[in-house]
Design a protein around this motif. Sequence first.
Motif, PDB file in Angstrom:
ATOM      1  N   GLY A 146       0.916  -1.278   0.326  1.00  0.00           N
ATOM      2  CA  GLY A 146       0.071   0.138   0.252  1.00  0.00           C
ATOM      3  C   GLY A 146       0.475   1.119  -0.150  1.00  0.00           C
ATOM      4  O   GLY A 146       0.179   2.484  -0.082  1.00  0.00           O
ATOM      5  N   SER A 147       2.736   1.535  -0.249  1.00  0.00           N
ATOM      6  CA  SER A 147       3.364   2.176   0.278  1.00  0.00           C
ATOM      7  C   SER A 147       3.638   2.561  -1.146  1.00  0.00           C
ATOM      8  O   SER A 147       4.259   2.122  -1.488  1.00  0.00           O
ATOM      9  CB  SER A 147       4.310   1.943   0.884  1.00  0.00           C
ATOM     10  N   SER A 148       3.275   3.845  -2.052  1.00  0.00           N
ATOM     11  CA  SER A 148       3.526   3.590  -2.875  1.00  0.00           C
ATOM     12  C   SER A 148       6.002   3.852  -3.611  1.00  0.00           C
ATOM     13  O   SER A 148       5.622   3.614  -4.284  1.00  0.00           O
ATOM     14  CB  SER A 148       3.099   5.059  -4.038  1.00  0.00           C
ATOM     15  N   VAL A 149       6.253   4.399  -1.672  1.00  0.00           N
ATOM     16  CA  VAL A 149       6.982   4.854  -1.780  1.00  0.00           C
ATOM     17  C   VAL A 149       8.037   4.036  -1.311  1.00  0.00           C
ATOM     18  O   VAL A 149       7.197   3.176  -0.021  1.00  0.00           O
ATOM     19  CB  VAL A 149       8.278   5.873  -1.604  1.00  0.00           C
ATOM     20  N   SER A 150       9.266   4.005  -1.234  1.00  0.00           N
ATOM     21  CA  SER A 150      10.288   2.595   0.456  1.00  0.00           C
ATOM     22  C   SER A 150      10.540   3.903   0.878  1.00  0.00           C
ATOM     23  O   SER A 150      11.544   5.264   0.781  1.00  0.00           O
ATOM     24  CB  SER A 150      11.148   2.061  -0.343  1.00  0.00           C
ATOM     25  N   LEU A 151      10.836   3.073   2.281  1.00  0.00           N
ATOM     26  CA  LEU A 151      11.247   4.497   3.763  1.00  0.00           C
ATOM     27  C   LEU A 151      12.561   3.636   4.045  1.00  0.00           C
ATOM     28  O   LEU A 151      12.031   2.592   4.178  1.00  0.00           O
ATOM     29  CB  LEU A 151       9.517   4.667   4.307  1.00  0.00           C
ATOM     30  N   LEU A 152      13.043   4.793   4.756  1.00  0.00           N
ATOM     31  CA  LEU A 152      14.279   4.218   5.517  1.00  0.00           C
ATOM     32  C   LEU A 152      13.963   5.241   7.591  1.00  0.00           C
ATOM     33  O   LEU A 152      13.480   6.067   7.135  1.00  0.00           O
ATOM     34  CB  LEU A 152      15.988   3.656   5.580  1.00  0.00           C
ATOM     35  N   LYS A 153      14.166   4.536   8.600  1.00  0.00           N
ATOM     36  CA  LYS A 153      14.586   5.661   9.775  1.00  0.00           C
ATOM     37  C   LYS A 153      15.452   5.427   9.350  1.00  0.00           C
ATOM     38  O   LYS A 153      16.712   5.277   9.203  1.00  0.00           O
ATOM     39  CB  LYS A 153      13.815   4.112  10.594  1.00  0.00           C
ATOM     40  N   GLU A 154      15.411   7.257   9.816  1.00  0.00           N
ATOM     41  CA  GLU A 154      16.811   7.905  10.229  1.00  0.00           C
ATOM     42  C   GLU A 154      17.891   7.019  10.942  1.00  0.00           C
ATOM     43  O   GLU A 154      18.724   7.119  10.385  1.00  0.00           O
ATOM     44  CB  GLU A 154      16.298   8.928  10.616  1.00  0.00           C
TER      45      GLU A 154
ATOM     46  N   LYS B 144      24.868   7.210  -2.605  1.00  0.00           N
ATOM     47  CA  LYS B 144      24.547   8.074  -2.401  1.00  0.00           C
ATOM     48  C   LYS B 144      23.800   8.650  -1.717  1.00  0.00           C
ATOM     49  O   LYS B 144      22.835   8.527  -1.782  1.00  0.00           O
ATOM     50  CB  LYS B 144      25.384   8.666  -4.068  1.00  0.00           C
ATOM     51  N   ARG B 145      23.461  10.030  -1.404  1.00  0.00           N
ATOM     52  CA  ARG B 145      22.455  10.997  -0.934  1.00  0.00           C
ATOM     53  C   ARG B 145      22.384  12.369  -2.216  1.00  0.00           C
ATOM     54  O   ARG B 145      22.410  12.706  -2.891  1.00  0.00           O
ATOM     55  CB  ARG B 145      22.803  12.290   0.487  1.00  0.00           C
ATOM     56  N   LYS B 146      20.861  12.314  -1.954  1.00  0.00           N
ATOM     57  CA  LYS B 146      20.517  13.173  -3.329  1.00  0.00           C
ATOM     58  C   LYS B 146      19.052  13.927  -2.636  1.00  0.00           C
ATOM     59  O   LYS B 146      18.215  13.696  -1.482  1.00  0.00           O
ATOM     60  CB  LYS B 146      19.574  12.524  -4.092  1.00  0.00           C
ATOM     61  N   TYR B 147      19.042  15.143  -3.433  1.00  0.00           N
ATOM     62  CA  TYR B 147      18.339  16.027  -2.254  1.00  0.00           C
ATOM     63  C   TYR B 147      16.827  15.955  -1.998  1.00  0.00           C
ATOM     64  O   TYR B 147      16.804  15.906  -4.166  1.00  0.00           O
ATOM     65  CB  TYR B 147      18.818  17.834  -2.302  1.00  0.00           C
TER      66      TYR B 147
ATOM     67  N   ILE C  73      10.222  14.766   5.257  1.00  0.00           N
ATOM     68  CA  ILE C  73      11.276  13.588   4.693  1.00  0.00           C
ATOM     69  C   ILE C  73      12.082  14.411   4.721  1.00  0.00           C
ATOM     70  O   ILE C  73      12.545  15.734   4.914  1.00  0.00           O
ATOM     71  CB  ILE C  73      11.061  13.089   2.589  1.00  0.00           C
ATOM     72  N   LEU C  74      13.573  13.606   5.639  1.00  0.00           N
ATOM     73  CA  LEU C  74      14.961  14.461   6.293  1.00  0.00           C
ATOM     74  C   LEU C  74      15.962  14.212   4.650  1.00  0.00           C
ATOM     75  O   LEU C  74      16.622  14.825   4.900  1.00  0.00           O
ATOM     76  CB  LEU C  74      15.956  13.010   7.405  1.00  0.00           C
ATOM     77  N   ASP C  75      15.402  13.050   3.993  1.00  0.00           N
ATOM     78  CA  ASP C  75      16.782  12.653   3.137  1.00  0.00           C
ATOM     79  C   ASP C  75      16.418  12.149   1.753  1.00  0.00           C
ATOM     80  O   ASP C  75      15.450  11.092   1.564  1.00  0.00           O
ATOM     81  CB  ASP C  75      17.960  12.279   3.732  1.00  0.00           C
ATOM     82  N   GLN C  76      16.960  11.644   1.200  1.00  0.00           N
ATOM     83  CA  GLN C  76      16.892  10.287  -0.245  1.00  0.00           C
ATOM     84  C   GLN C  76      18.386   9.660  -0.180  1.00  0.00           C
ATOM     85  O   GLN C  76      19.310  10.605  -0.860  1.00  0.00           O
ATOM     86  CB  GLN C  76      16.461  10.766  -1.180  1.00  0.00           C
ATOM     87  N   VAL C  77      18.159   8.642   0.024  1.00  0.00           N
ATOM     88  CA  VAL C  77      19.388   7.948  -0.521  1.00  0.00           C
ATOM     89  C   VAL C  77      19.761   6.772  -0.978  1.00  0.00           C
ATOM     90  O   VAL C  77      18.293   5.672  -1.243  1.00  0.00           O
ATOM     91  CB  VAL C  77      20.026   7.460   1.133  1.00  0.00           C
TER      92      VAL C  77
ATOM     93  N   VAL D 158      13.848   9.285   3.556  1.00  0.00           N
ATOM     94  CA  VAL D 158      14.278   8.661   5.332  1.00  0.00           C
ATOM     95  C   VAL D 158      13.657   9.749   5.718  1.00  0.00           C
ATOM     96  O   VAL D 158      13.571  10.783   5.654  1.00  0.00           O
ATOM     97  CB  VAL D 158      16.108   9.182   4.910  1.00  0.00           C
ATOM     98  N   VAL D 159      12.846   8.969   7.286  1.00  0.00           N
ATOM     99  CA  VAL D 159      12.169  10.153   7.751  1.00  0.00           C
ATOM    100  C   VAL D 159      12.288   9.426   9.236  1.00  0.00           C
ATOM    101  O   VAL D 159      13.031   8.625   9.710  1.00  0.00           O
ATOM    102  CB  VAL D 159      10.433   9.311   7.485  1.00  0.00           C
ATOM    103  N   ALA D 160      12.601  10.538   9.968  1.00  0.00           N
ATOM    104  CA  ALA D 160      12.117  10.280  11.842  1.00  0.00           C
ATOM    105  C   ALA D 160      11.374   9.189  11.827  1.00  0.00           C
ATOM    106  O   ALA D 160      11.913   7.996  12.946  1.00  0.00           O
ATOM    107  CB  ALA D 160      12.764  11.359  12.370  1.00  0.00           C
ATOM    108  N   LYS D 161       9.916   9.673  11.740  1.00  0.00           N
ATOM    109  CA  LYS D 161       9.286   8.516  12.715  1.00  0.00           C
ATOM    110  C   LYS D 161       8.892   7.846  11.819  1.00  0.00           C
ATOM    111  O   LYS D 161       7.280   7.894  10.863  1.00  0.00           O
ATOM    112  CB  LYS D 161       7.887   9.358  13.019  1.00  0.00           C
ATOM    113  N   LEU D 162       8.944   6.699  11.932  1.00  0.00           N
ATOM    114  CA  LEU D 162       8.803   5.701  11.319  1.00  0.00           C
ATOM    115  C   LEU D 162       8.710   4.402  12.217  1.00  0.00           C
ATOM    116  O   LEU D 162       9.646   3.833  13.042  1.00  0.00           O
ATOM    117  CB  LEU D 162       9.583   5.289  10.554  1.00  0.00           C
TER     118      LEU D 162
END
Length: 108
Positions: free
Chosen positions: A5-13, A24-27, A43-47, A64-68
């Motif tokens: 159900g999530s359209s994007v993939s996420l990582l906890k900070e 690599k990191r992306k803005y 959203i804190l970052d994209q890696v 990358v998100v803080a609250k996951l």
Amino acid sequence: MLDSGSSVSLLKEEVIKGMKGVVKRKYVQNTRLVTAAGEELPILDQVTVCVKLYNVDHVHDFLVVAKLKTSAILGIDFLQQHGLLLDFRTTPVTVVSPTLANAIIAEV
């Protein structure tokens, strides 16, 4: 965790802080992330990182998100990019790869 159900993939900070395999990191700009409950997640970052599922490496972009509530979420973008399918006929649900001769690569 796999979330179809999530359209994007996420990582906890916290996961990123200890990770050695960040490619690599992306803005990220002009992007909003909203949960199924309607809560906005900053959203804190994209890696770009390498994820290994049953001895198969998959390079993928994660927001990358803080609250996951979990360390990572593999979203539908991950499944589509890597040609993976969910088999809901099994319990637990399995992830299969048609390109690997229908090899079961994970149980979720």
